[in-house]
Design an enzyme around this catalytic site. Structure first.
Site, PDB file in Angstrom:
ATOM      1  N   LYS A  53     -40.673  28.369  17.182  1.00 37.78           N
ATOM      2  CA  LYS A  53     -39.959  28.891  15.898  1.00 37.78           C
ATOM      3  C   LYS A  53     -38.664  27.835  15.725  1.00 37.78           C
ATOM      4  O   LYS A  53     -38.095  27.495  16.796  1.00 37.78           O
ATOM      5  CB  LYS A  53     -39.434  30.285  16.050  1.00 37.78           C
ATOM      6  CG  LYS A  53     -38.632  30.700  14.930  1.00 37.78           C
ATOM      7  CD  LYS A  53     -39.474  31.124  13.464  1.00 37.78           C
ATOM      8  CE  LYS A  53     -38.586  31.190  12.406  1.00 37.78           C
ATOM      9  NZ  LYS A  53     -39.114  30.840  11.274  1.00 37.78           N
ATOM     10  N   GLY A  80     -36.706  32.803   6.279  1.00 34.95           N
ATOM     11  CA  GLY A  80     -35.265  32.512   6.268  1.00 34.95           C
ATOM     12  C   GLY A  80     -34.898  31.889   7.412  1.00 34.95           C
ATOM     13  O   GLY A  80     -33.572  31.879   7.651  1.00 34.95           O
ATOM     14  N   ASN A 107     -39.040  22.851  17.486  1.00 34.72           N
ATOM     15  CA  ASN A 107     -38.922  22.520  16.107  1.00 34.72           C
ATOM     16  C   ASN A 107     -37.407  22.863  15.715  1.00 34.72           C
ATOM     17  O   ASN A 107     -36.899  23.962  16.232  1.00 34.72           O
ATOM     18  CB  ASN A 107     -39.646  23.505  15.302  1.00 34.72           C
ATOM     19  CG  ASN A 107     -39.595  23.516  13.713  1.00 34.72           C
ATOM     20  OD1 ASN A 107     -38.533  23.797  13.085  1.00 34.72           O
ATOM     21  ND2 ASN A 107     -40.576  22.842  13.065  1.00 34.72           N
ATOM     22  N   CYS A 139     -34.919  21.874   5.110  1.00 33.43           N
ATOM     23  CA  CYS A 139     -33.810  22.433   4.988  1.00 33.43           C
ATOM     24  C   CYS A 139     -32.806  21.810   3.894  1.00 33.43           C
ATOM     25  O   CYS A 139     -32.756  20.619   3.941  1.00 33.43           O
ATOM     26  CB  CYS A 139     -33.010  22.579   6.215  1.00 33.43           C
ATOM     27  SG  CYS A 139     -34.138  23.161   7.411  1.00 33.43           S
ATOM     28  N   LYS A 174     -41.337  16.554  10.378  1.00 36.58           N
ATOM     29  CA  LYS A 174     -41.987  17.474   9.841  1.00 36.58           C
ATOM     30  C   LYS A 174     -41.791  17.506   8.302  1.00 36.58           C
ATOM     31  O   LYS A 174     -40.657  17.951   8.012  1.00 36.58           O
ATOM     32  CB  LYS A 174     -42.107  19.111  10.445  1.00 36.58           C
ATOM     33  CG  LYS A 174     -43.297  19.851   9.706  1.00 36.58           C
ATOM     34  CD  LYS A 174     -43.254  21.176  10.300  1.00 36.58           C
ATOM     35  CE  LYS A 174     -43.862  22.355   9.680  1.00 36.58           C
ATOM     36  NZ  LYS A 174     -44.118  23.319  10.204  1.00 36.58           N
ATOM     37  N   ILE A 200     -48.692  19.676   6.605  1.00 35.55           N
ATOM     38  CA  ILE A 200     -47.657  20.199   5.593  1.00 35.55           C
ATOM     39  C   ILE A 200     -46.633  21.139   6.047  1.00 35.55           C
ATOM     40  O   ILE A 200     -47.276  22.043   6.821  1.00 35.55           O
ATOM     41  CB  ILE A 200     -47.767  20.208   4.146  1.00 35.55           C
ATOM     42  CG1 ILE A 200     -49.183  21.417   3.854  1.00 35.55           C
ATOM     43  CG2 ILE A 200     -48.499  18.670   3.717  1.00 35.55           C
ATOM     44  CD1 ILE A 200     -49.396  21.635   2.485  1.00 35.55           C
ATOM     45  N   GLY A 274     -51.292  27.610  11.954  1.00 33.90           N
ATOM     46  CA  GLY A 274     -50.409  28.331  11.786  1.00 33.90           C
ATOM     47  C   GLY A 274     -50.785  29.937  11.322  1.00 33.90           C
ATOM     48  O   GLY A 274     -51.060  30.677  12.308  1.00 33.90           O
ATOM     49  N   THR A 275     -50.917  29.935  10.101  1.00 36.68           N
ATOM     50  CA  THR A 275     -51.226  31.328   9.567  1.00 36.68           C
ATOM     51  C   THR A 275     -52.526  32.039  10.223  1.00 36.68           C
ATOM     52  O   THR A 275     -52.418  33.342  10.434  1.00 36.68           O
ATOM     53  CB  THR A 275     -51.382  31.313   7.892  1.00 36.68           C
ATOM     54  OG1 THR A 275     -50.097  30.791   7.477  1.00 36.68           O
ATOM     55  CG2 THR A 275     -51.703  32.730   7.376  1.00 36.68           C
TER      56      THR A 275
HETATM   57  C1  LIG Z   1     -44.174  33.439   9.007  1.00 35.45           C
HETATM   58  C2  LIG Z   1     -43.932  31.710   8.941  1.00 35.45           C
HETATM   59  C3  LIG Z   1     -42.857  31.257   9.476  1.00 35.45           C
HETATM   60  C4  LIG Z   1     -42.565  29.792   9.513  1.00 35.45           C
HETATM   61  N1  LIG Z   1     -41.536  29.426  10.369  1.00 35.45           N
HETATM   62  C5  LIG Z   1     -41.541  27.935  10.188  1.00 35.45           C
HETATM   63  C6  LIG Z   1     -40.315  27.343  10.980  1.00 35.45           C
HETATM   64  O1  LIG Z   1     -39.370  27.874  11.323  1.00 35.45           O
HETATM   65  N2  LIG Z   1     -40.402  25.787  11.148  1.00 35.45           N
HETATM   66  C7  LIG Z   1     -41.275  25.185  10.471  1.00 35.45           C
HETATM   67  O2  LIG Z   1     -40.995  23.875  10.580  1.00 35.45           O
HETATM   68  N3  LIG Z   1     -42.421  25.588   9.655  1.00 35.45           N
HETATM   69  C8  LIG Z   1     -42.391  26.848   9.620  1.00 35.45           C
HETATM   70  N4  LIG Z   1     -43.552  27.544   9.006  1.00 35.45           N
HETATM   71  C9  LIG Z   1     -44.592  26.665   8.544  1.00 35.45           C
HETATM   72  C10 LIG Z   1     -45.682  26.527   9.442  1.00 35.45           C
HETATM   73  O3  LIG Z   1     -45.486  25.962  10.735  1.00 35.45           O
HETATM   74  C11 LIG Z   1     -46.876  25.703   8.853  1.00 35.45           C
HETATM   75  O4  LIG Z   1     -46.336  24.412   8.447  1.00 35.45           O
HETATM   76  C12 LIG Z   1     -47.514  26.415   7.447  1.00 35.45           C
HETATM   77  O5  LIG Z   1     -47.269  27.622   7.427  1.00 35.45           O
HETATM   78  C13 LIG Z   1     -48.814  25.430   6.998  1.00 35.45           C
HETATM   79  O6  LIG Z   1     -49.603  25.727   8.148  1.00 35.45           O
HETATM   80  P1  LIG Z   1     -50.687  26.939   8.099  1.00 35.45           P
HETATM   81  O7  LIG Z   1     -51.258  27.122   6.686  1.00 35.45           O
HETATM   82  O8  LIG Z   1     -51.714  26.880   8.923  1.00 35.45           O
HETATM   83  O9  LIG Z   1     -49.984  28.249   8.052  1.00 35.45           O
HETATM   84  C14 LIG Z   1     -43.880  28.966   8.916  1.00 35.45           C
HETATM   85  C15 LIG Z   1     -44.959  29.424   8.425  1.00 35.45           C
HETATM   86  C16 LIG Z   1     -45.135  30.770   8.240  1.00 35.45           C
HETATM   87  C17 LIG Z   1     -46.339  31.404   7.756  1.00 35.45           C
END
Ligand SMILES: Cc1cc2nc3c(=O)[nH]c(=O)nc-3n(C[C@H](O)[C@H](O)[C@H](O)COP(=O)(O)O)c2cc1C
Length: 309
Positions: A53, A80, A107, A139, A174, A200, A274-275
């Site tokens: 995270k 956030g 990260n 950010c 990223k 992305i 991710g998701t």
């Molecule tokens: C709940 C949640 C929290 C996330 N927190 C971060 C984060 O702290 N830093 C970051 O660079 N990306 C964060 N992401 C983005 C993911 O790492 C990823 O780039 C994005 O969700 C697209 O991939 P996915 O469709 O496989 O989830 C977050 C995504 C989700 C869903």
């Protein structure tokens, strides 16, 4: 069985510049906590790397609720960037990852170049335990009126140029998809000295509660992730790969091994899940197994052989 060819010498290892991964499947930041949370469901040593995270200098409480909303084919989140802060990360989270021998990517996020630099210097004290630092440039830059660093080539270049000077740890940048031209941003990251780029991040989006007549998320806007964004992410990975020489890590809506193959064919050298982990915590291993089977069947001996020229 048809055309199945069993090859024993298939090589899943990938090199992202100086970063070596045992296989190309990584866990994306924000969807796997600090790693430990997933252990009942996934052997973290079986995958290429865990991206923890996003970490900031100070702990962050995140946004007011509601922070998550599920849409028909994707997830909206406005967490956030809640996190424990770098100090607690180093004392309470990293030691476990280190003991388990897990390949860990940290990260990071900041609101000024100084914050990114400071974080990189602090993390450098643990350079033996950190495989790479992934810079989240989505950010807001407080000194530029809150415009995200990653929205412009100049903002991206500025952060990356400064962080590479203060750490020996390899840097992955990223990228944000909320831009007009991803290629110029990818090139700026490369020119500033990034070792790899990942893309992305989530796509800026929103939902409205029609009964209450107000935005569904406490923060009004959130980031869309999951299957809905895959075609967009794939297009951006394709473009970025053709715009730079450094390795590209593909992220966005990867839920099955076939999705992973598409990203690797588009030019990614590795991928992040991710998701899909939030839907099924063991997804990454299934995706790795499916990818391995596909490479064996088709006779691809290494990951980059999947690239479409
Ligand atoms: C709940 C949640 C929290 C996330 N927190 C971060 C984060 O702290 N830093 C970051 O660079 N990306 C964060 N992401 C983005 C993911 O790492 C990823 O780039 C994005 O969700 C697209 O991939 P996915 O469709 O496989 O989830 C977050 C995504 C989700 C869903």
């Amino acid at each position: 069985m048809g055309e199945i060819r069993e090859l024993s010498d298939i090589n899943l290892e990938v090199s992202l510049g100086p970063i070596r991964l045992k296989n190309p499947v990584m866990l994306a930041s924000g969807t796997c906590g600090y790693g430990r949370e997933l252990t009942p469901h996934l052997d973290l040593n079986s995958i290429g790397a865990v991206v923890v995270k996003g970490i900031s200098l100070e702990p962050r409480p995140g946004n007011p609720p509601p922070r998550i909303f599920e849409t028909p084919c994707g997830l909206l989140n406005a967490i956030g960037l809640e996190n424990v802060g770098v100090k607690a990360f180093l004392t309470e989270k990293l030691p476990w990852l280190k003991d388990q021998g897990i390949s860990t990517v940290v990260n990071i996020l900041g609101n000024s170049v100084e914050e990114y630099k400071r974080l990189c210097s602090i993390l450098s004290e643990e350079s033996q335990s950190i495989l790479a630092i992934e810079i989240n440039v989505s950010c807001p830059n407080v000194k530029a009126g809150g415009v995200a660093f990653g929205r412009t080539p100049e903002g991206t270049y500025e952060v990356v140029r400064h962080v590479v000077e203060v750490t020996e740890i390899p840097i992955i940048v990223k990228l944000s998809p909320n831009v007009t031209d991803i290629t110029s941003i990818a090139q700026a990251a490369q020119d500033a000295g990034a070792h790899a780029i990942s893309l992305i991040n989530t796509i800026l989006a929103m939902a409205i509660d029609i009964e209450k007549k107000r935005p569904l998320l406490g923060n009004t806007f959130g980031g869309l992730s999951g299957p809905a964004i895959k075609p967009i992410a794939l297009r951006m990975v394709w473009e970025a790969h053709r715009a730079v020489d450094i390795p590209v890590i593909g992220i966005g809506g990867i839920s099955t091994w076939k999705d992973a193959v598409e990203f690797l064919m588009a030019g990614a050298s590795a991928i992040q899940i991710g998701t899909a982990t939030l839907v099924e915590p063991g997804s990454a291993k299934k995706i790795l197994d499916g990818l391995t089977r596909f490479m064996r069947q088709k006779g691809y001996r290494e990951v980059e052989a999947l690239w479409i020229d």
